[in-house]
Design a protein around this motif. Structure first.
Motif, short mmCIF file in Angstrom:
data_model
loop_
_atom_site.label_atom_id
_atom_site.label_comp_id
_atom_site.label_asym_id
_atom_site.label_seq_id
_atom_site.Cartn_x
_atom_site.Cartn_y
_atom_site.Cartn_z
N PRO A 197 -20.00 19.74 10.41
CA PRO A 197 -19.33 21.02 10.14
C PRO A 197 -18.91 21.76 11.41
N PHE A 198 -19.76 21.73 12.44
CA PHE A 198 -19.37 22.42 13.66
C PHE A 198 -18.14 21.76 14.28
N ALA A 199 -18.15 20.43 14.33
CA ALA A 199 -17.02 19.73 14.94
C ALA A 199 -15.74 19.98 14.15
N ARG A 200 -15.86 20.09 12.85
CA ARG A 200 -14.68 20.39 12.02
C ARG A 200 -14.12 21.77 12.36
N SER A 201 -15.02 22.74 12.44
CA SER A 201 -14.60 24.08 12.83
C SER A 201 -14.02 24.09 14.24
N GLU A 202 -14.66 23.34 15.14
CA GLU A 202 -14.24 23.32 16.53
C GLU A 202 -12.84 22.73 16.68
N ALA A 203 -12.52 21.73 15.87
CA ALA A 203 -11.19 21.14 15.95
C ALA A 203 -10.13 22.17 15.59
N LEU A 204 -10.40 22.96 14.58
CA LEU A 204 -9.44 23.98 14.20
C LEU A 204 -9.34 25.05 15.30
N GLN A 205 -10.49 25.37 15.91
CA GLN A 205 -10.45 26.33 17.02
C GLN A 205 -9.63 25.77 18.18
N GLU A 206 -9.82 24.50 18.51
CA GLU A 206 -9.04 23.89 19.61
C GLU A 206 -7.55 23.93 19.31
N LEU A 207 -7.22 23.65 18.07
CA LEU A 207 -5.82 23.68 17.65
C LEU A 207 -5.23 25.07 17.89
N ALA A 208 -5.98 26.09 17.48
CA ALA A 208 -5.50 27.47 17.61
C ALA A 208 -5.51 27.93 19.07
N VAL A 209 -6.56 27.57 19.81
CA VAL A 209 -6.65 27.99 21.21
C VAL A 209 -5.49 27.44 22.02
N SER A 210 -5.21 26.16 21.87
CA SER A 210 -4.12 25.53 22.61
C SER A 210 -2.80 26.23 22.31
N HIS A 211 -2.58 26.51 21.05
CA HIS A 211 -1.33 27.16 20.65
C HIS A 211 -1.25 28.59 21.18
N LEU A 212 -2.34 29.34 21.04
CA LEU A 212 -2.30 30.76 21.41
C LEU A 212 -2.23 30.96 22.92
N VAL A 213 -2.97 30.15 23.68
CA VAL A 213 -2.91 30.27 25.14
C VAL A 213 -1.52 29.86 25.63
N GLY A 214 -0.97 28.80 25.04
CA GLY A 214 0.38 28.40 25.41
C GLY A 214 1.40 29.47 25.08
N THR A 215 1.26 30.09 23.92
CA THR A 215 2.18 31.15 23.52
C THR A 215 2.04 32.36 24.44
N ALA A 216 0.79 32.77 24.71
CA ALA A 216 0.56 33.96 25.54
C ALA A 216 1.03 33.76 26.98
#
Length: 887
Positions: A574-593
């Motif tokens: 479960p943690f790894a599943r959540s973490e994958a979604l966080q990585e997906l969002a972090v990469s996108h948001l940092v790139g956008t910002a």
């Protein structure tokens, strides 16, 4: 002790401060300079004549020379704002002098009886350290150095003494007289006063002393220990709060039973008292047999407390109870060893909460807290190891590093040796050091010997600051995957060179091509760079790494977007599943910002995140509690940490815009699903795990709807507020409304205040919701609230509820013109003379200036310089500000 985690216009009066300003340059205390105290104090007798404005304390110390220390004819007794009325040795006038705040007594022989009489004014004690008045009652807070504000004493954790206490006071003002240990006698004096005598048979340091006197009532229920002893358990509160104490008492019983079952620890007194106090600097305190708690972590019922509040009460009750062994029966040799008791006890309360509420969601919550509080600390000017080497003011080291990272470090030991061997190590620790003031090294050695593991290299986790970064690369070699890991530990203040540390990582290799999940195994990275061969499960291998967050590190890897989508939808951890979604969002948001994403990449990233959210919403195998975790985007604080790496500076405005934009995109694309989820969750009314999960996803969905369609969200939130039969739903609705600009906002805020105006803890929520809101006028709102009749600088909960909450609001605090920074700096300057410990906790928010874009950085630094230039700062605030400017 539990750190208060609840998130001031100055209406307090600095003239009420009860201590003179400390010298501008407080001395540095170093761990390497530790020396045993020259005198032992086997027994301490305390006699209190209690009064709100005048309390007389007679302390009689039986002292004898310490054979393990260098001989000295002088006994140094620490004091803070005290004047001795008399000092005698063996019944005769003593030879003594003052050395600054401390009292020095000359002792010619090997053993003596030293008696000191002091007189203090609890009502003037705005620092809330030592003995102080709180709404007509008297209570104490002595950790870390508060006992010296009660009487002169060797106020250090390695001086252990058994305490006998007599308390006497007005029977009408103080009908209940409580102290450590067991009550041995009580009586009436016939003149309207009464007395009680208490004895604690277990030697303890002065920081664990506690006294409470006031008009209280108890919720009582005995607990029968594993050996058949009956322990009287009481939760003491004011009469009007009694109905909100059942959960606290039940949590205590669950904690006592769990500690017997999981760690083999049985309670050791006939009595266990908890007292709720409304004026308290921290969350709670583990004083032996008499825990003093912030009301926030005791009082709870569905109408006034959220589901998160219930969890917090249970967790803090457990934390302080577990300290009975990991902190009281074995205490710290010196304050550099603070993580010995706090890190270990945080781990114990985390494991308890996992067993009570479910491991997966609890683990995700704990890591979110670590990343929000400790990772920024580890990368800033206040970075320090979990066992610091020096300090100016010890209260500044009650930090997320000592507590939360300390827990993660001990959890790594548990991961490496397994549950059974870890239990063998802790059993050995308790057996070896019961009744002692121990060190972190003592704990490590016990785990090493009891679990049969070499922890020589692991000790670096105790001495090196900074969050390690682990770079991951992979290559297929035949039927195996070669996983290459490289670790770096960043430079931190005072530590330019770092050595590699053991990093345990649970890993599994999945096959995206066949949809197959690989078997998990534990690998330990010990070198700067190391390779591991792992079996393949099929084509298109995808590595699931740091499963369960086995190590407090940052994983750096370049996964394809489809790999992260696969993990977010299918990983069996479960943690790894959540973490994958966080990585997906972090990469996108940092790139956008940062503006580094091409238009096509930005659109593709957004689509992938929306798809992952859609999968979570549609996955019927998920319960709502886990579904809610998968719907939480990375916080702006964590995005700041990721963005501010290397030479790159974070732009809080850009981060906020990117995150709000993604929320709006999700809310728009998934409008039908989110509205359906909100409707479905609103129909669940049971107060059970399913009901708790439904309440959780209901408000998360509402927040996403608000980002896309504010008008519809305002209508739904107002309806949720009106229909609510519990605080979780009501607060969740009001939280969303606070960020919107419309008539529903003002109407529901007014209703909430009118409904709960007589409940201080709920009024705290009212302040916090407005201070944390996304409303464009949040700074003006905070200024207005600081003038509200219910706001005061003298109550730490109220200060935290408004201004600490605002300091944690990225949108308002980081306003580009610096108004948020100025407001927080004004708070620090106004609060420091009244309550230095609370004032100092605001400084780290400004201390991150080196990692921020130049315009805001200059404004933040300027406010720190303004605070420093004011002069007459407390030791607490001086240390934080000076280190923030120098680091």
């Amino acid at each position: 002790m539990d750190i208060a985690t609840t998130p001031i216009t100055p209406d307090g009066n600095p003239e009420l401060a009860d201590a003179a300003p400390t010298p501008h340059e407080p001395p540095v205390i170093r761990r390497e300079d530790y020396q045993p105290f020259p005198w032992l104090v086997p027994t301490t007798q305390l006699d209190f004549r209690l009064g709100l404005e005048a309390t007389t304390v007679t302390a009689t110390l039986q002292v004898e020379r310490n054979p393990a220390a260098a001989a000295s004819r002088e006994l140094c007794l620490n004091g803070d704002s005290l004047t001795a009325q008399s000092v005698t040795v063996d019944g005769a006038p003593a030879e003594w002098r003052m050395d600054g705040p401390d009292l020095i007594v000359t002792l010619p022989g090997e053993a003596h009886s030293v008696t000191i009489v002091t007189r203090i004014d609890p009502s003037a004690n705005t620092q809330l350290m030592g003995l102080y008045a709180s709404n007509g009652m008297l209570c104490t807070q002595c950790e870390s150095e508060g006992f010296r504000r009660i009487t002169f004493f060797p106020d250090r954790p390695d001086v252990l003494s058994t305490y006998a206490v007599r308390m006497e006071g007005d029977a009408n003002l103080f009908p209940i007289l409580l102290c450590n240990g067991n009550r041995t006698n009580a009586g009436e004096n016939g003149d309207g006063t009464h007395w009680a005598e208490w004895h604690d048979p277990w030697p303890k340091p002065s920081y664990l002393f506690a006294l409470v006197a006031g008009d209280l009532v108890a919720n009582s229920k005995p607990f029968v220990t594993v050996s058949g002893r009956e322990v009287e358990c009481n939760v003491w509160v004011r009469a009007e709060d009694l109905t909100r104490t059942d959960h606290a008492l039940e949590s205590l019983h669950r904690s006592m039973k769990w500690d017997e079952d999981v760690f083999g620890r049985e309670y050791d007194l006939d009595l266990y008292n908890i007292v709720a106090v409304s004026d308290f600097n921290m969350g709670a305190m583990e004083n032996k047999g008499l825990n003093v708690f912030n009301t926030k972590y005791v009082l709870a019922d569905p109408d006034t407390a959220t589901d998160a509040d219930f969890d917090a009460v249970e967790g803090v009750i457990a934390h302080e109870y577990f300290h009975n062994w990991s902190g009281n029966r074995i205490t710290c040799r010196d304050w550099f060893q603070l993580s010995l008791k706090e890190g270990f006890t945080v781990l114990r309360d985390q494991l308890f909460s996992q067993d009570m509420r479910g491991e997966a969601v609890k683990r995700i919550e704990d890591v979110r807290i670590l990343r929000a509080a400790q990772f920024p600390e580890d990368s800033g000017p206040l970075a320090h190891p979990i066992r610091p080497d020096s300090y100016r003011e010890i209260s500044n080291f009650y930090t997320a590093t000592v507590y939360n990272k300390g827990a993660e470090v001990i959890r790594m030991m548990r991961s490496m040796v397994g549950v059974e061997r870890f239990r063998a190590g802790t059993d050995l620790y308790f057996d070896r050091h019961d009744g002692e003031a121990a060190t972190c090294e003592d704990f490590i050695k016990a785990i090493e010997d009891g679990a049969g593991i070499d922890l020589a290299q692991f000790r670096r986790w105790y001495s090196q600051a900074g969050t390690p970064r682990v770079t991951v690369s992979q290559a297929v070699e035949g039927d195996t995957l070669k996983l290459t890991l490289k670790q770096t530990v960043p430079v931190t203040p005072g530590q330019p060179d770092k050595l590699p540390m053991p990093i345990p990582l649970r890993v599994a290799v999945h096959s995206r091509g066949q949809g197959a999940l690989g078997e998990e195994q534990l690998i330990v990275l010990t070198d700067e760079e190391q390779s591991f061969s792992l079996p393949l499960t099929g084509p298109d291998p995808v590595v699931s790494i740091n499963r369960g967050f086995t190590a407090p590190v940052v994983i750096e890897r370049a996964l394809q977007r489809e790999d992260l989508v696969f993990l977010a939808a299918h990983d069996d951890d479960p943690f790894a599943r959540s973490e994958a979604l966080q990585e997906l969002a972090v990469s996108h948001l940092v790139g956008t910002a940062s503006g580094s994403l091409a238009a096509g990449e930005q659109a593709a990233g957004e689509a992938a995140i929306i798809g992952a959210f859609r999968s979570s919403l549609a996955d019927n195998a998920l319960d709502d509690a886990m579904r809610g975790e998968l719907m939480v985007l990375p916080s702006e604080t964590y995005l700041f940490e990721v963005m501010a790496t290397g030479d790159r500076k974070a732009d809080p405005g850009a981060i906020h815009t990117a995150r709000e934009g993604l929320k709006a995109a999700i809310g728009t694309a998934l409008a039908d699903e989110l509205n359906a989820l909100h409707a479905r969750a609103s129909a669940v009314t049971l107060d059970d795990p399913a009901g708790r999960g439904a309440r959780k996803v209901k408000t998360i969905a509402l927040g996403l709807i608000a980002a896309a369609d504010p008008a519809r969200a305002a209508h739904l939130a107002a309806a949720q507020y009106d229909a609510a039969d519990n605080m979780t739903d009501r607060q969740g609705a009001l939280m969303v409304l606070c960020g919107l600009d419309g008539p529903e906002r003002e109407a529901k805020l007014a209703d909430f205040y009118a409904r709960y105006r007589d409940n201080a803890l709920v009024v705290d929520k009212w302040f916090t919701l407005q201070a944390l809101s996304l409303h464009p006028d949040v700074i003006a709102h905070v200024r207005q609230l600081a003038e509200h009749p219910d706001f005061t600088m003298k109550n730490p909960n109220r200060v935290r509820s408004l201004h600490m909450a605002f300091a944690g609001n990225p949108k308002g605090f980081h306003k580009a013109d610096g108004e948020g920074y100025r407001m927080v700096a004004d708070v620090i300057l106004a609060l420091d003379p009244i309550n230095p410990q609370t004032a100092a906790r605001f400084v780290p928010a400004l201390g991150r200036w080196r990692r921020i874009e130049p315009g805001r950085a200059a404004l933040m630094k300027g406010e720190l310089e303004r605070i420093m230039a004011a002069g007459n700062l407390s030791r607490d605030t001086f240390e934080q500000v000076s280190r923030s400017l120098e680091g």
